[in-house]
Design a protein around this motif. Structure first.
Motif, short mmCIF file in Angstrom:
data_model
loop_
_atom_site.label_atom_id
_atom_site.label_comp_id
_atom_site.label_asym_id
_atom_site.label_seq_id
_atom_site.Cartn_x
_atom_site.Cartn_y
_atom_site.Cartn_z
N ARG A 107 -0.29 1.90 10.33
CA ARG A 107 -0.45 3.34 10.53
C ARG A 107 -0.63 4.06 9.20
O ARG A 107 -1.66 3.93 8.58
CB ARG A 107 0.70 3.92 11.32
CG ARG A 107 0.77 3.40 12.72
CD ARG A 107 1.80 4.13 13.50
NE ARG A 107 1.87 3.56 14.84
CZ ARG A 107 1.89 4.28 15.91
NH1 ARG A 107 1.86 5.59 15.83
NH2 ARG A 107 1.95 3.70 17.08
N ASP A 108 0.36 4.82 8.75
CA ASP A 108 0.25 5.57 7.50
C ASP A 108 0.94 4.88 6.34
O ASP A 108 1.43 5.51 5.41
CB ASP A 108 0.84 6.98 7.69
CG ASP A 108 -0.05 7.85 8.54
OD1 ASP A 108 -1.25 7.53 8.67
OD2 ASP A 108 0.42 8.86 9.06
N ARG A 109 0.98 3.53 6.38
CA ARG A 109 1.60 2.74 5.32
C ARG A 109 0.74 1.53 5.01
O ARG A 109 0.15 0.95 5.91
CB ARG A 109 2.98 2.25 5.74
CG ARG A 109 3.98 3.33 6.01
CD ARG A 109 5.24 2.77 6.67
NE ARG A 109 5.92 1.80 5.85
CZ ARG A 109 6.93 2.11 5.04
NH1 ARG A 109 7.35 3.35 4.97
NH2 ARG A 109 7.51 1.19 4.32
N ILE A 110 0.70 1.15 3.76
CA ILE A 110 0.12 -0.12 3.35
C ILE A 110 1.22 -0.88 2.63
O ILE A 110 1.74 -0.42 1.61
CB ILE A 110 -1.10 0.06 2.42
CG1 ILE A 110 -2.19 0.86 3.12
CG2 ILE A 110 -1.63 -1.31 2.00
CD1 ILE A 110 -3.38 1.18 2.23
N VAL A 111 1.60 -2.00 3.19
CA VAL A 111 2.64 -2.84 2.59
C VAL A 111 1.93 -3.96 1.83
O VAL A 111 1.28 -4.81 2.43
CB VAL A 111 3.59 -3.41 3.67
CG1 VAL A 111 4.64 -4.30 3.03
CG2 VAL A 111 4.22 -2.29 4.47
N TRP A 126 2.47 1.74 -0.11
CA TRP A 126 1.81 3.03 -0.23
C TRP A 126 2.02 3.78 1.08
O TRP A 126 1.87 3.20 2.16
CB TRP A 126 0.32 2.88 -0.45
CG TRP A 126 -0.10 2.40 -1.80
CD1 TRP A 126 0.70 1.99 -2.83
CD2 TRP A 126 -1.44 2.29 -2.27
NE1 TRP A 126 -0.05 1.62 -3.90
CE2 TRP A 126 -1.38 1.80 -3.58
CE3 TRP A 126 -2.67 2.54 -1.71
CZ2 TRP A 126 -2.51 1.56 -4.35
CZ3 TRP A 126 -3.81 2.31 -2.46
CH2 TRP A 126 -3.73 1.83 -3.77
N THR A 127 2.39 5.04 0.99
CA THR A 127 2.53 5.87 2.18
C THR A 127 1.51 7.00 2.11
O THR A 127 1.11 7.43 1.04
CB THR A 127 3.95 6.46 2.31
OG1 THR A 127 4.23 7.25 1.17
CG2 THR A 127 4.98 5.36 2.45
N GLU A 139 5.48 4.15 -2.82
CA GLU A 139 6.85 4.31 -2.33
C GLU A 139 7.16 5.75 -1.94
O GLU A 139 8.30 6.18 -1.98
CB GLU A 139 7.87 3.83 -3.37
CG GLU A 139 7.61 2.44 -3.93
CD GLU A 139 7.66 1.33 -2.89
OE1 GLU A 139 8.21 1.52 -1.79
OE2 GLU A 139 7.13 0.25 -3.18
N GLY A 140 6.12 6.52 -1.59
CA GLY A 140 6.32 7.90 -1.17
C GLY A 140 6.62 8.87 -2.30
O GLY A 140 6.97 10.02 -2.05
N MET A 186 3.49 9.62 -8.09
CA MET A 186 2.83 8.31 -8.20
C MET A 186 1.69 8.22 -7.18
O MET A 186 1.70 7.36 -6.30
CB MET A 186 3.85 7.19 -7.96
CG MET A 186 5.01 7.18 -8.94
SD MET A 186 4.50 6.80 -10.61
CE MET A 186 4.69 5.06 -10.61
N PRO A 187 0.67 9.09 -7.30
CA PRO A 187 -0.41 9.08 -6.31
C PRO A 187 -1.38 7.92 -6.53
O PRO A 187 -1.61 7.48 -7.65
CB PRO A 187 -1.11 10.41 -6.53
CG PRO A 187 -0.89 10.71 -7.97
CD PRO A 187 0.49 10.16 -8.28
N ALA A 188 -1.94 7.45 -5.42
CA ALA A 188 -3.01 6.47 -5.42
C ALA A 188 -4.11 7.03 -4.53
O ALA A 188 -3.90 8.03 -3.86
CB ALA A 188 -2.49 5.13 -4.89
N GLU A 189 -5.26 6.40 -4.52
CA GLU A 189 -6.35 6.92 -3.71
C GLU A 189 -7.23 5.80 -3.21
O GLU A 189 -7.47 4.83 -3.91
CB GLU A 189 -7.19 7.90 -4.52
CG GLU A 189 -8.25 8.60 -3.71
CD GLU A 189 -9.02 9.64 -4.49
OE1 GLU A 189 -9.89 10.26 -3.88
OE2 GLU A 189 -8.75 9.82 -5.69
N ILE A 190 -7.73 5.93 -1.98
CA ILE A 190 -8.73 5.04 -1.42
C ILE A 190 -9.97 5.89 -1.17
O ILE A 190 -9.88 6.98 -0.60
CB ILE A 190 -8.24 4.37 -0.13
CG1 ILE A 190 -7.04 3.47 -0.45
CG2 ILE A 190 -9.37 3.58 0.52
CD1 ILE A 190 -6.43 2.79 0.76
#
Length: 129
Positions: A106-110, A117-118, A55-56, A60-64
Motif C-alpha cells: 500500500r503506502d509503504r515500501i519495505v 519508505w512511507t 521511516e516516516g 528524510m524525503p525520497a522520491e519515485i
C-alpha cells in the motif's frame, strides 16, 4: 597506407567487440528488461510516483519519478537508481547495493536492507507540542 589499414583493422575489431558485448548483455537481460518495460509502461505503477519518507521522517524525503526509460528513485541522500518492478509487485533498485529489493505494501515500501519508505511522514500524525 599500412598505417591506415592497421588503423581501420583496429577500429573494426573494437567495433565488433563492442557489438558482441552489447548483444550478450541484451540476451542476458532481455527477458527481465521486457518484463520491466511492460510493467512500467502501464498505469498500474503510476501510484508509486511521488514523495516518500525514510521511516516516516519528514527530514528524510525520497522520491519515485518517471523517466523515458521507466521509473527511477532518489533516496534520502540524493542517490538515484533505476527501478524495476516485477509482476508480483516487488520493486528492485537496480543501482543500489547490487539490486536492492523492496516489497510494496500500500503506502509503504519495505526494503530488504531493513529500511522502510512511507508515503506520508509520521510528523503529520504527531501530537502537537
Amino acid at each position: 597506407m599500412r598505417r591506415l589499414t592497421l588503423l581501420w583493422l583496429i577500429l573494426s575489431l573494437a567495433t565488433a567487440m563492442l557489438n558482441i558485448s552489447n548483444s550478450a548483455a541484451a540476451q542476458n537481460n532481455g527477458r527481465y528488461d521486457r518484463r520491466y518495460n511492460a510493467v512500467n509502461s502501464g498505469y498500474a505503477w503510476r501510484g508509486l510516483e511521488g514523495r516518500w519518507y525514510l521511516e516516516g521522517q519528514r527530514d528524510m524525503p525520497a522520491e519515485i519519478f518517471s523517466t523515458r526509460q521507466g521509473l527511477a528513485a532518489t533516496n534520502e541522500f540524493g542517490h538515484t537508481t533505476r527501478l524495476a518492478i516485477s509482476r508480483s509487485g516487488d520493486v528492485r533498485a537496480l543501482d543500489w547495493e547490487g539490486g536492492l529489493l523492496g516489497n510494496v505494501r500500500r503506502d509503504r515500501i519495505v526494503w530488504e536492507n531493513g529500511t522502510t519508505w512511507t508515503r506520508q511522514s509520521l510528523a503529520r500524525y504527531a501530537w502537537p507540542r
